[in-house]
Design an enzyme around this catalytic site. Structure first.
Site, mmCIF file in Angstrom:
data_model
loop_
_atom_site.group_PDB
_atom_site.id
_atom_site.type_symbol
_atom_site.label_atom_id
_atom_site.label_comp_id
_atom_site.label_asym_id
_atom_site.label_seq_id
_atom_site.Cartn_x
_atom_site.Cartn_y
_atom_site.Cartn_z
ATOM 1 N N LYS A 75 -53.274 -43.294 61.762
ATOM 2 C CA LYS A 75 -54.271 -43.010 62.774
ATOM 3 C C LYS A 75 -54.891 -44.289 63.313
ATOM 4 O O LYS A 75 -55.508 -44.311 64.376
ATOM 5 C CB LYS A 75 -55.402 -42.149 62.176
ATOM 6 C CG LYS A 75 -54.969 -40.831 61.635
ATOM 7 C CD LYS A 75 -56.147 -40.202 60.850
ATOM 8 C CE LYS A 75 -55.622 -39.176 59.899
ATOM 9 N NZ LYS A 75 -56.689 -38.708 58.980
ATOM 10 N N GLU A 83 -49.699 -51.117 66.443
ATOM 11 C CA GLU A 83 -50.255 -50.946 65.095
ATOM 12 C C GLU A 83 -51.629 -51.605 65.024
ATOM 13 O O GLU A 83 -51.926 -52.548 65.757
ATOM 14 C CB GLU A 83 -49.258 -51.555 64.089
ATOM 15 C CG GLU A 83 -49.675 -51.572 62.643
ATOM 16 C CD GLU A 83 -49.884 -50.204 62.007
ATOM 17 O OE1 GLU A 83 -50.715 -49.450 62.522
ATOM 18 O OE2 GLU A 83 -49.258 -49.936 60.966
ATOM 19 N N ASP A 84 -52.464 -51.092 64.134
ATOM 20 C CA ASP A 84 -53.791 -51.694 63.981
ATOM 21 C C ASP A 84 -53.726 -53.016 63.219
ATOM 22 O O ASP A 84 -54.307 -54.008 63.629
ATOM 23 C CB ASP A 84 -54.765 -50.723 63.289
ATOM 24 C CG ASP A 84 -54.226 -50.147 61.968
ATOM 25 O OD1 ASP A 84 -53.090 -50.477 61.563
ATOM 26 O OD2 ASP A 84 -54.949 -49.348 61.339
ATOM 27 N N PHE A 89 -60.488 -57.087 53.353
ATOM 28 C CA PHE A 89 -60.312 -55.701 53.788
ATOM 29 C C PHE A 89 -61.253 -55.415 54.947
ATOM 30 O O PHE A 89 -62.459 -55.587 54.838
ATOM 31 C CB PHE A 89 -60.564 -54.727 52.638
ATOM 32 C CG PHE A 89 -60.054 -53.351 52.947
ATOM 33 C CD1 PHE A 89 -58.711 -53.040 52.759
ATOM 34 C CD2 PHE A 89 -60.897 -52.383 53.484
ATOM 35 C CE1 PHE A 89 -58.222 -51.784 53.078
ATOM 36 C CE2 PHE A 89 -60.405 -51.122 53.802
ATOM 37 C CZ PHE A 89 -59.072 -50.827 53.604
HETATM 38 P P1 IMP Z 1 -48.627 -52.720 55.425
HETATM 39 O O1 IMP Z 1 -47.560 -51.690 55.346
HETATM 40 O O2 IMP Z 1 -49.022 -53.238 54.081
HETATM 41 O O3 IMP Z 1 -48.346 -53.837 56.417
HETATM 42 O O4 IMP Z 1 -49.947 -51.976 55.840
HETATM 43 C C1 IMP Z 1 -50.211 -51.587 57.096
HETATM 44 C C2 IMP Z 1 -51.224 -50.469 57.034
HETATM 45 O O5 IMP Z 1 -52.137 -50.617 55.945
HETATM 46 C C3 IMP Z 1 -52.064 -50.492 58.260
HETATM 47 O O6 IMP Z 1 -51.523 -49.656 59.241
HETATM 48 C C4 IMP Z 1 -53.378 -49.975 57.771
HETATM 49 O O7 IMP Z 1 -53.396 -48.580 57.850
HETATM 50 C C5 IMP Z 1 -53.452 -50.346 56.325
HETATM 51 N N1 IMP Z 1 -54.279 -51.564 56.100
HETATM 52 C C6 IMP Z 1 -53.865 -52.776 55.724
HETATM 53 N N2 IMP Z 1 -54.876 -53.644 55.603
HETATM 54 C C7 IMP Z 1 -55.977 -52.948 55.937
HETATM 55 C C8 IMP Z 1 -57.375 -53.295 56.034
HETATM 56 O O8 IMP Z 1 -57.806 -54.436 55.809
HETATM 57 N N3 IMP Z 1 -58.203 -52.294 56.418
HETATM 58 C C9 IMP Z 1 -57.776 -51.030 56.695
HETATM 59 N N4 IMP Z 1 -56.496 -50.665 56.612
HETATM 60 C C10 IMP Z 1 -55.605 -51.616 56.244
HETATM 61 MG MG MG Z 2 -52.274 -47.935 59.903
#
Ligand code: IMP
Ligand code: MG
Length: 174
Positions: free
Chosen positions: A41, A97-98, A150
């Site tokens: 989301k 992506e966020d 975070f």
């Molecule tokens: P990855 O697969 O580890 O690259 O994680 C990506 C996903 O993890 C993002 O789409 C976020 O939903 C979540 N995420 C990673 N770091 C954070 C953060 O600092 N705050 C909130 N969500 C995070």
């Molecule tokens: Mg995400």
């Protein structure tokens, strides 16, 4: 209520997205529509602002992924919770992506999208935490590189809270 520290203000985010929109417009000047695929989301607010910062014809789609549950660190397992509603074969696609953290989510999604034979595939992420990378991912548009903290707000959550904050904030200890 845990302490929040503003890392990126709404104004900084707005200005940077205007630059990204202009950059994307230059890259897709040929006139075909670009499918912006938001990763649910967290990307919903970034997607909404990025689309409005662009002049290129866009089509909006979403894909749902979950990897976190309620923890702050990735489970390392990615689950598709909502697939695309349309085929993307032959179309320009930008995954939106966020945040790019370990890279597990985006490398999985890039592989999944590539199997569907888009005309081109690029990745846009508002935030990037390069120190945390476990899986390499080639990103084309990055809003901000941030330290390993975070963050929440502007679509990003902690256990589903804080998505509606206007700024990107660091969530402190309670
Ligand atoms: P990855 O697969 O580890 O690259 O994680 C990506 C996903 O993890 C993002 O789409 C976020 O939903 C979540 N995420 C990673 N770091 C954070 C953060 O600092 N705050 C909130 N969500 C995070
Ligand atoms: Mg995400």
């Amino acid at each position: 209520m845990p302490a929040l520290r503003v890392l990126l203000s709404a104004e900084q985010i707005h200005n940077r997205i205007a630059e990204l929109g202009a950059e994307i417009d230059r890259d897709y000047a040929e006139g075909e529509p670009v499918y912006l695929i938001g990763v649910l989301k967290g990307a919903f607010i970034f997607l909404a602002d990025l689309a409005r910062a662009m002049k290129t014809q866009v089509r909006i789609e979403f894909i749902g992924i979950s990897s976190y549950g309620k923890a702050k660190t990735t489970s390392g397992q990615v689950q598709l919770t909502k697939d695309l509603d349309v085929p993307i074969e032959g179309h320009h696609v930008i995954l939106v992506e966020d945040i790019l953290d370990t890279g597990i989510t985006l490398s999985y999604l890039a592989m999944l999208m590539t199997q569907r034979k888009p005309k081109s595939l690029r990745i846009a992420t508002l935030l990037d935490k390069p120190e945390r990378r476990r899986t390499p991912v080639k990103v084309d548009y990055v809003g901000f590189r941030i330290p390993d903290e975070f963050v929440i707000g502007y679509g990003l959550d902690y256990a589903e809270d804080y998505r509606n904050l206007k700024d990107v904030c660091v969530l402190g200890e309670p």
